[in-house]
Design a protein around this motif. Structure first.
Motif, short mmCIF file in Angstrom:
data_model
loop_
_atom_site.label_atom_id
_atom_site.label_comp_id
_atom_site.label_asym_id
_atom_site.label_seq_id
_atom_site.Cartn_x
_atom_site.Cartn_y
_atom_site.Cartn_z
N THR A 428 0.83 -1.21 0.00
CA THR A 428 0.00 0.00 0.00
C THR A 428 0.86 1.26 0.00
O THR A 428 0.61 2.21 -0.75
CB THR A 428 -0.94 0.01 1.21
N LEU A 429 1.89 1.27 0.85
CA LEU A 429 2.81 2.42 0.86
C LEU A 429 3.48 2.59 -0.50
O LEU A 429 3.65 3.72 -0.98
CB LEU A 429 3.87 2.23 1.95
N HIS A 430 3.86 1.49 -1.12
CA HIS A 430 4.53 1.56 -2.42
C HIS A 430 3.59 2.12 -3.49
O HIS A 430 3.99 2.97 -4.30
CB HIS A 430 5.01 0.16 -2.81
N LYS A 431 2.35 1.66 -3.52
CA LYS A 431 1.39 2.14 -4.51
C LYS A 431 1.14 3.64 -4.38
O LYS A 431 0.87 4.33 -5.37
CB LYS A 431 0.07 1.38 -4.37
N ARG A 432 1.23 4.16 -3.15
CA ARG A 432 1.00 5.58 -2.93
C ARG A 432 2.25 6.42 -3.18
O ARG A 432 2.21 7.65 -3.05
CB ARG A 432 0.52 5.81 -1.49
N GLY A 433 3.36 5.76 -3.48
CA GLY A 433 4.60 6.49 -3.69
C GLY A 433 5.31 6.89 -2.42
O GLY A 433 6.25 7.69 -2.44
N HIS A 434 4.88 6.34 -1.29
CA HIS A 434 5.48 6.66 0.00
C HIS A 434 6.61 5.71 0.39
O HIS A 434 7.32 5.94 1.36
CB HIS A 434 4.42 6.65 1.10
N LEU A 435 6.75 4.63 -0.36
CA LEU A 435 7.82 3.67 -0.09
C LEU A 435 8.35 3.14 -1.41
O LEU A 435 7.67 2.39 -2.11
CB LEU A 435 7.32 2.52 0.78
N VAL A 436 9.56 3.54 -1.74
CA VAL A 436 10.26 3.02 -2.92
C VAL A 436 11.60 2.50 -2.42
O VAL A 436 12.40 3.26 -1.85
CB VAL A 436 10.47 4.12 -3.98
N LEU A 437 11.83 1.21 -2.60
CA LEU A 437 13.09 0.63 -2.13
C LEU A 437 14.25 1.22 -2.91
O LEU A 437 14.27 1.19 -4.14
CB LEU A 437 13.07 -0.89 -2.28
N ASP A 438 15.24 1.77 -2.21
CA ASP A 438 16.38 2.36 -2.90
C ASP A 438 17.38 1.26 -3.29
O ASP A 438 17.28 0.11 -2.81
CB ASP A 438 17.04 3.46 -2.06
N PRO A 439 18.33 1.57 -4.19
CA PRO A 439 19.27 0.54 -4.67
C PRO A 439 20.03 -0.16 -3.54
O PRO A 439 20.30 -1.36 -3.62
CB PRO A 439 20.21 1.33 -5.58
#
Length: 516
Positions: A428-439
């Motif tokens: 859910t956080l990822h879909k909202r753009g609040h969680l993107v795993l960095d490299p």
């Protein structure tokens, strides 16, 4: 203070508390065992804690801390102090009224909380008596939770993190000092819980004063800020209520399995709670005020970096802990609790439950790490919806598993529902753009997993070759200590060589603070 240093502070005191808690549980296991008396006390201990998370550490905290952080950042300390004092006054009135009501209706409440006890009148009446002693703890610990939220928002983590140490000191002291003069050791423990609430309250009052944020009780007033707090608490109370209902259902069903099932799950969960508390709760405690202030600061995007580092630290420490507990469940319970009234039968039942709980440990920690990503953005509704789904899933699985696997079915349902919860929050956080795993995080997750698996194989081989459950206590403790140290060394070396972590990087972060 950097996020890593904040986590280290909370983790250090949490570890001390958990170690004292193990000492406490070792004494309880030796003096009470895992039978009817222990079951009655554990229910009495859980009862006020169920409501505590509703009014104190749970719904109240996730609504209160972002509002307090906003006042400090935008309106100043005096405005924040007035808000906190009014909130404390209202909280004391509400919890005091609740304590009075529950004390009166305790026999009926116990029929709901532990219906299986009604088949054993002696255990049922003991549980009621002990619960009436412990329940006033709710009022004190709710106030403690509010003051802990204040200190955490000010980045003064030490005193709040040390508060559980006070609880364990009081309980150990009561068990050793009051048992000779009370009706049973369980009565001594119940009085220890009650006195611990008073001790923790005094400790946090002093800490707030030293932090320059002394607050005093006042005549409660329903101003706009408190109404907003209440409005934001409602979804949080539903969410925490879902979690507590989950625990309540677990206890209710465990009370129907067999005599001792409540205690087996309690002791297994206590060991499972060590890494969950030292890692998960510590990270969650530091993350909420950190994200709340970062999101209201000049560069909210820095919160993404903090979220990634929180996940990285959680997995780095939790995956090896989960593997170790899963591999060594029964030997660990043997060393910690098998003495006095706690026999080999209890060890096997508890150890198998611990192994299953361990499978869900990484997910339980990730839930603590991911949830602040919603709460800091003043979104308490989404975790509720996910929590309700997971609760229904958990109950359904318990109903299916319990007839076949007994108390182990309850542990398995808990582990599976934890993974569903963590996965849903992250997606859910990822879909909202609040969680993107960095490299950095993407590259380290598989390395952490590999390091943990290799450590697990090492532990399994060591247990197979060296462990003897029938040897004397000193030999068992020495063997276990050696195996644990060997496992830690193996994991540290493999993690460093594989690039799962960098000791130089961790040292620099602790000394200078993170880029955030």
């Amino acid at each position: 203070m950097s996020l890593v240093r904040s986590i280290a502070t909370v983790s250090g005191f949490t570890l001390l508390s958990r170690l004292l808690g193990f000492g406490r549980d070792i004494l309880i296991a030796a003096m009470l065992g895992a039978g009817g008396m222990a079951d009655a006390f554990f229910v009495a201990f859980k009862f006020p804690n169920l409501f505590r998370r509703l009014f104190g550490e749970g719904a109240f905290s996730v609504a209160f801390i972002p509002l307090l952080a906003g006042d400090i950042e935008k309106r100043g300390i005096e405005e924040a102090r007035d808000f906190a004092a009014n909130a404390l006054s209202i909280l004391v009135v509400i919890t005091g009224f609740l304590v009075a009501i529950i004390e009166i209706v305790m026999p009926w409440a116990m029929l709901v909380f532990a219906p299986g006890f009604s088949e054993n009148p002696e255990k049922f009446h003991l549980a009621i008596e002990l619960s009436r002693i412990t329940f006033p703890y709710l009022a004190f610990i709710s106030a403690v939770a509010l003051m802990s939220g204040i200190l955490n928002t000010l980045h003064r983590y030490a005193a709040a993190a040390a508060a559980p140490v006070v609880l364990n000191i009081f309980m150990i002291g009561a068990l050793l000092g009051l048992s000779p003069i009370t009706e049973t050791p369980s009565h001594a423990l119940a009085w220890g819980v009650m006195m611990a609430g008073i001790g923790q309250f005094i400790w946090l009052v002093i800490a707030c004063k030293r932090a320059g944020f002394a607050i005093r009780l006042q005549m409660p007033r329903l101003d706009d800020k408190v109404k907003l707090l209440g409005k934001r608490m409602i979804p949080g109370m539903i969410g925490v209520g879902v979690y507590q209902l989950n625990l309540l259902v677990d206890t209710m069903l465990a009370s129907m399995v067999s005599d001792g099932a409540v205690s087996w799950l309690y002791y297994a969960d206590r060991v499972h709670q060590l890494p969950l508390g030292v890692i998960g709760i510590a990270i969650g405690t530091a993350m909420l005020p950190t994200l709340s202030r970062q999101l209201q600061g000049k560069d909210p995007s820095v919160a993404m970096y903090s979220q990634n580092r929180g996940i990285e630290i959680a997995l780095l420490l939790t995956l090896p802990a989960a593997v170790a507990l899963a591999v060594m469940g029964i030997p660990i319970i043997n060393v910690l609790f098998q003495r006095g009234a706690f026999t080999a039968t209890e060890t096997d039942a508890t150890g198998m439950a611990l192994t299953i709980f361990a499978c869900g440990l990484p997910a339980s920690v990730l839930v603590k790490v991911l949830a602040p990503g919603f709460f800091a953005r003043e979104d308490t509704k989404t975790p509720i919806r996910i929590g309700i789904i997971c609760m229904l899933l958990n109950i359904g699985m318990i109903v299916v598993f319990m007839p076949f696997f007994g108390h182990l079915g309850i542990a398995a349902a808990t582990a599976i529902s934890s993974w569903v919860n963590a996965t849903s929050l992250g997606m859910t956080l990822h879909k909202r753009g609040h969680l993107v795993l960095d490299p950095r995080l993407k590259s380290r997750i598989p390395r952490i997993f590999l390091s943990s698996m290799l450590m697990g194989l090492t532990l399994w081989a060591a247990i197979f070759a060296l462990w003897n459950a029938d040897s004397n206590a000193i030999m068992r403790i020495t063997t276990m200590a050696g195996i644990v140290i060997a496992g830690m060394v193996v994991y540290a070396v493999i993690a460093q060589l594989s690039g799962a972590t960098s000791f130089r990087e961790l040292k620099t972060t602790l000394r200078r603070g993170s880029p955030a």
